[in-house]
Scaffold this motif. Structure first.
Motif, PDB file in Angstrom:
ATOM      1  N   TRP A  16       0.852  -1.203   0.000  1.00 23.59           N
ATOM      2  CA  TRP A  16       0.000   0.000   0.000  1.00 23.59           C
ATOM      3  C   TRP A  16       0.882   1.245   0.000  1.00 23.59           C
ATOM      4  CZ3 TRP A  16      -4.617   0.908  -1.550  1.00 23.59           C
ATOM      5  CH2 TRP A  16      -5.345   2.011  -1.098  1.00 23.59           C
ATOM      6  N   LYS A  23      -3.507   8.046  -3.956  1.00 22.43           N
ATOM      7  CA  LYS A  23      -4.049   6.736  -4.336  1.00 22.43           C
ATOM      8  C   LYS A  23      -5.153   6.850  -5.406  1.00 22.43           C
ATOM      9  CE  LYS A  23      -1.837   4.239  -1.089  1.00 22.43           C
ATOM     10  NZ  LYS A  23      -1.063   5.208  -0.332  1.00 22.43           N
ATOM     11  N   GLY A  27      -7.113   4.159  -7.812  1.00 25.26           N
ATOM     12  CA  GLY A  27      -8.558   3.940  -7.678  1.00 25.26           C
ATOM     13  C   GLY A  27      -9.250   4.015  -9.036  1.00 25.26           C
ATOM     14  N   MET A  71     -10.828   4.791  -1.616  1.00 27.40           N
ATOM     15  CA  MET A  71      -9.412   4.629  -1.281  1.00 27.40           C
ATOM     16  C   MET A  71      -9.167   4.991   0.187  1.00 27.40           C
ATOM     17  SD  MET A  71      -8.637   3.325  -3.999  1.00 27.40           S
ATOM     18  CE  MET A  71      -6.955   2.978  -4.437  1.00 27.40           C
TER      19      MET A  71
END
Ligand code: HEM
Length: 159
Positions: A16, A23, A27, A71
């Motif tokens: 991650w 992010k 997504g 996200m």
């Protein structure tokens, strides 16, 4: 709630973090895949933005707002791998909200598949069988909690 192994947690946290701070582009990959797998899901977003095609939808600010929210939920789960149960109430409520907007619980599994697809694209060589399984284990916990929030006739749970 199911427990994750320490190895799962390490793989999830490391991967991650390696996606970087922003992010949202990841997504967008995830939701592009979601619409490929189930184009009918696009209809659920049409009420607030003019999503004629998946591309229209994926570039609309309202839709990107939902991508950001998704996200953030994943980010919250990654930050609470040691105590995922603390998110239970939030996830139950989130499930209930999705029931209200017409999302079926089965569609959450398609989101899971899309999440794995995104990880495969974004991590390339870093996407191993163990990593895939770790993410699947975590997502299954999130998905199960959201689905538990669904009620029989869509009524509000009082317990
Ligand atoms: C089939 C997949 C899904 C569809 C069609 C869907 C659709 C929607 C819609 C229509 C809304 C309300 C409007 C909006 O806020 O944009 C919403 C809200 C939201 N969704 Fe989803 N969603 C899906 C999956 C998910 C998943 C997997 C997560 C998180 C892991 C998520 C997180 C959220 C959040 C945080 C909100 C805001 C809830 C609030 O207002 O408190 N969604 N979703």
């Amino acid at each position: 709630m199911e427990k994750l192994t320490e190895k799962d947690k390490e793989l999830i946290r490391g991967s991650w973090e390696s996606l970087g701070k922003n992010k949202v582009p990841h997504g967008v990959i995830m939701f592009s895949r979601l619409f490929e797998l189930d184009p009918a899901l696009l209809n659920l977003f049409r009420y607030k933005s003019n999503c004629g095609t998946p591309q229209d939808c994926l570039s609309s600010p309202e839709f990107l707002d939902h991508v950001t929210k998704v996200m953030l939920v994943i980010d919250a789960a990654v930050s609470h791998l040691d105590d995922l149960h603390t998110l239970e109430e939030f996830l139950l409520n989130l499930g209930r909200k999705h029931q209200a907007v017409g999302v079926h619980t089965q569609s959450f599994a398609v989101v899971g598949e899309s999440l794995l697809y995104m990880l495969q694209c974004s991590l390339a060589q870093g996407y191993t069988a163990a990593l895939r399984q770790a993410w699947l284990n975590m997502y299954t916990i999130v998905e199960a909690a959201m689905s538990r929030g669904y009620t029989k006739n869509g009524e509000h749970k009082t317990d």
